[in-house]
Design an enzyme around this catalytic site. Structure first.
Site, mmCIF file in Angstrom:
data_model
loop_
_atom_site.group_PDB
_atom_site.id
_atom_site.type_symbol
_atom_site.label_atom_id
_atom_site.label_comp_id
_atom_site.label_asym_id
_atom_site.label_seq_id
_atom_site.Cartn_x
_atom_site.Cartn_y
_atom_site.Cartn_z
ATOM 1 N N SER A 65 1.155 35.968 24.413
ATOM 2 C CA SER A 65 0.367 35.516 25.552
ATOM 3 C C SER A 65 0.101 36.665 26.527
ATOM 4 O O SER A 65 -0.351 37.732 26.123
ATOM 5 C CB SER A 65 1.082 34.352 26.230
ATOM 6 O OG SER A 65 0.245 33.694 27.143
ATOM 7 N N HIS A 84 -1.333 26.875 21.871
ATOM 8 C CA HIS A 84 -1.121 28.240 22.336
ATOM 9 C C HIS A 84 0.292 28.747 22.027
ATOM 10 O O HIS A 84 0.514 29.948 21.887
ATOM 11 C CB HIS A 84 -1.375 28.284 23.846
ATOM 12 C CG HIS A 84 -1.108 29.593 24.498
ATOM 13 N ND1 HIS A 84 -1.918 30.687 24.319
ATOM 14 C CD2 HIS A 84 -0.113 30.008 25.333
ATOM 15 C CE1 HIS A 84 -1.454 31.715 25.014
ATOM 16 N NE2 HIS A 84 -0.358 31.329 25.637
ATOM 17 N N ASP A 100 -7.474 27.737 20.689
ATOM 18 C CA ASP A 100 -6.604 27.985 21.841
ATOM 19 C C ASP A 100 -7.459 28.051 23.104
ATOM 20 O O ASP A 100 -8.255 28.968 23.283
ATOM 21 C CB ASP A 100 -5.861 29.312 21.635
ATOM 22 C CG ASP A 100 -4.799 29.577 22.698
ATOM 23 O OD1 ASP A 100 -4.833 28.927 23.758
ATOM 24 O OD2 ASP A 100 -3.946 30.459 22.462
#
Length: 676
Positions: free
Chosen positions: A510, A640, A596
């Site tokens: 991320s 995600h 995502d």
């Protein structure tokens, strides 16, 4: 956005589908087959290590007045107190939500244990469904009495009143009150947030007296409280939002206990105020941590507040503050290996004991009890599995960054420190949103450790390990400091005689990928391999598109390049996607998800293509020097945080471990390098 290569001369973006690998230029069939074989090998080993730790304690146990509830295999079972497993009865199934492969997210019991509320999330959508199930004592069959769509958080006020927040895309702005009656149910809007930078969720005080509506942005917060004894009354504002003011509330004996960043250096301290007069002029300090120690969380007991703190090196401690005499603070040291503290939900009637789990990436959770009023206040529940673990070391180091700031490093290893010169090293980084890097137990990390790897966790600026100031020092215009910190950490490890660049890999996910990929642009010689999962790579492009779901909310972390040229120039200076150049890069494995919503796929594809081109250009100019591989593992779905399905998650982990071992030239069964 939110909150592991160079030896074979391969070039190209490789799309790895489930069960197959499709390569573009110069990724040979021999290397593809080798990678597949390694994946199958590591999948078997990963499955074995997961089975080995299948019986570890679980913090997700829910206690009712008469039963204990546990989740297993997408179902919830209950067992009466004092009964054995033969008394287990199923009361909920995730597939009642109507989705195949749905996973249970949050579980809440009504005060008298008459209704169960559960959210279930599917990998096909971001929003969860909330199912309400009536728990009839005499019935063996339970079915949903009501299903609510797009629910994020929820709490019971009474058996008849449930408060919940709804989610649209990635934003939560509304709170509703659900009223149950014999004639049916009805929902009423009780709060709506107008500012798109704020996120709204519902929580509850430990004594169940208050339901709180929490509104938070990146730099301020606001709380509203609802008395459970009068749930139809409108919410009462504690303190209106102010720029830079962050606070959270708890309740005990008609007093609000407030954790707010009103202490020295705008760090958290504990204060209190009467429920009848909760605004900031009435806040009275109760506890302020000593210098270089920061508060991470608090838990309210009947007569004490338990505060978890971290010192400057990252060590966790617990401090108990007597509510009647706050100056008589007691400190309880935790094991040196403890990196993660997770609270277990208390029994409804138990307000004397704080029950929690301690773990690290390589230490399975161990349950501890803290009872400040008892003769032996601190104790550990016996865990026979711990005795069968191989010995490992937890070493705390500090790296001096470019500006002289000391950056903590946590290192896990099995060989002694002076024997780490030729072991593979996996470095971890996050450094965003004021969040600590995830250091909870991970069977995959334990497998690497037992395979001879050293694991380093770099607590760089931008994260939250050293408090709110640590975050402020590494966000907005200071984001480059996180890259400098990461480089200093890796260099310090080498200077300490720990591994070497040819045996070093970096991993991030991320927003942590911003620092990891920026490091590869600026200091590629420090690494041989990089893995990134759901990576945020095109910061500049994303933050210039306000139509994306998180862009407006994220300006508090990255800045607004559309309205302020200074932010645009700063983001452009470190943005991974916009600073790629022809040079010798580490090999890179990127795992991304097609749907995502947090990370625009276009940015990931742009980064992979630019990196491939840069590696190709560099190799063309220096034919004798091998180039790194660029592998894009593009997966379907929109989760995600990776696939919820265990088998799919195992496949991803096996791919990453196979990639690391192949690119670092390691034997599959250990860390001895293969001859070439």
């Amino acid at each position: 956005m939110c909150s592991p290569l160079l030896q074979y001369g391969k070039i190209g973006v490789t799309a790895m589908s489930r069960g197959s690998i499709k390569s573009t230029v110069e990724f040979s069939k021999k290397q593809q087959q080798k990678l597949r074989n390694l994946e199958q090998h590591f999948k078997k080993r990963l499955l074995a290590v997961h089975q080995r730790f299948a019986g570890i304690p679980d913090s997700a146990v829910v206690w009712g007045r008469h039963h204990v509830y546990t989740e297993d295999g997408g179902a919830i079972y209950r067992m009466a107190f004092g009964q054995g497993e033969q008394d287990l009865g199923e009361v909920f199934r995730a597939d009642w939500a109507g989705d195949v492969g749905g996973t249970i997210q949050r579980v809440r019991l009504s005060p008298t244990e008459s209704v169960l509320a559960v959210t279930v999330k599917s990998s096909l959508r971001e929003e969860a469904r909330c199912l309400l199930v009536r728990l009839d004592a005499d019935s063996e069959i339970h079915q949903p009495m009501l299903i609510l769509d797009k629910v994020f958080s929820f709490e019971w006020a009474t058996d008849k009143v449930l408060f919940y927040s709804t989610q649209e895309g990635l934003q939560c702005r509304k709170v509703f009150r659900l009223l149950l009656s014999d004639r049916g149910s009805s929902s009423t809007l009780v709060y709506e947030e107008k500012n798109p930078e704020f996120f709204v969720e519902v929580s509850r005080s430990r004594d169940h007296r208050l339901v709180t509506v929490n509104c938070s942005s990146k730099d301020s917060s606001e709380a509203w409280i609802i008395d459970s004894t009068a749930p139809i009354s409108p919410p009462v504002l504690v303190q209106s939002r102010l720029p830079g003011l962050l606070y959270h509330v708890e309740h005990s004996e008609n007093q609000l206990y407030i954790l707010a960043n009103t202490g020295p250096g705008q760090e958290y301290q504990l204060l209190r105020a009467p429920v009848s007069s909760p605004s900031m002029p009435n806040w009275v300090p109760v506890f302020t941590p000593s210098p270089w120690t920061v508060i991470k969380d608090m838990e309210m007991l009947r007569n004490h507040c338990v505060v978890s703190v971290r010192d400057s090196t990252g060590l966790l401690q617990l401090q108990t503050v007597p509510l009647e005499n706050p100056k008589q603070v007691s400190t309880f040291k935790l094991p040196a290996w403890a990196c993660c503290l997770e609270t277990q939900q208390a029994r409804m009637m138990d307000r004397e004991t704080f029950r929690f789990f301690l773990s690290s990436p390589v230490h399975p959770p161990v349950c501890y009890l803290l009872s400040p009023g008892h003769r032996q206040p601190f104790s550990q529940e016996e865990d026979p599995q711990q005795h069968h673990l191989q010995e490992c070391y937890t070493t705390r180091l500090q790296a001096s960054s470019q500006d002289g700031t000391l950056v903590p490093i946590t290192l896990f290893h099995m060989p002694a420190l002076d024997q780490l010169g030729r072991v593979p090293l996996l470095v971890h980084v996050y450094g965003a949103y004021g969040l600590d890097i995830n250091m909870s137990f991970c069977p995959e990390k334990r497998l690497l450790l037992e395979g001879g790897w050293a694991l380093a966790y770099c607590h760089v600026r931008g994260g939250g390990e050293r408090g709110l100031a640590w975050h402020r020092a590494g966000h907005l215009l200071q984001k480059q400091r996180g890259v400098e910190d990461l480089a200093a950490c890796i260099q310090t490890l080498f200077h300490q005689g720990i591994s070497q660049p040819g045996l070093t890999a970096l991993t991030a996910r991320s927003a942590g990928a911003v620092l990891a990929a920026a490091l590869c642009n600026q200091h590629p010689q420090l690494l041989t391999a990089l893995t990134m999962q759901a990576p945020f790579l095109d910061v500049l492009g994303t933050m210039q598109d306000p139509s994306l779901p998180l862009t407006v909310e994220e300006t508090g972390e990255w800045g607004d390049p559309l309205t302020d040229p200074q932010y645009r120039e700063c983001i452009a200076s470190y943005c991974p996607c916009h600073n790629i150049k022809p040079q010798r890069y580490p090999s890179v494995l990127i795992t991304a998800y097609q749907d995502d919503k947090r990370i625009p796929l276009s940015g990931v594809l742009k980064y992979a293509e630019r990196l491939k081109k840069a590696v190709h250009t560099h190799k063309s100019s220096l034919l004798s020097e091998p180039g790194g591989s660029v592998i894009l593992n593009l997966q379907p779905g929109g989760d995600h945080f990776g696939p919820e399905d265990f088998d799919l998650s195992l496949n991803e982990s096996a791919k990453q471990m196979a990639f690391l071992h192949m690119e670092l030239g390691l034997e599959a069964h250990g860390y001895r390098r293969r001859r070439k």
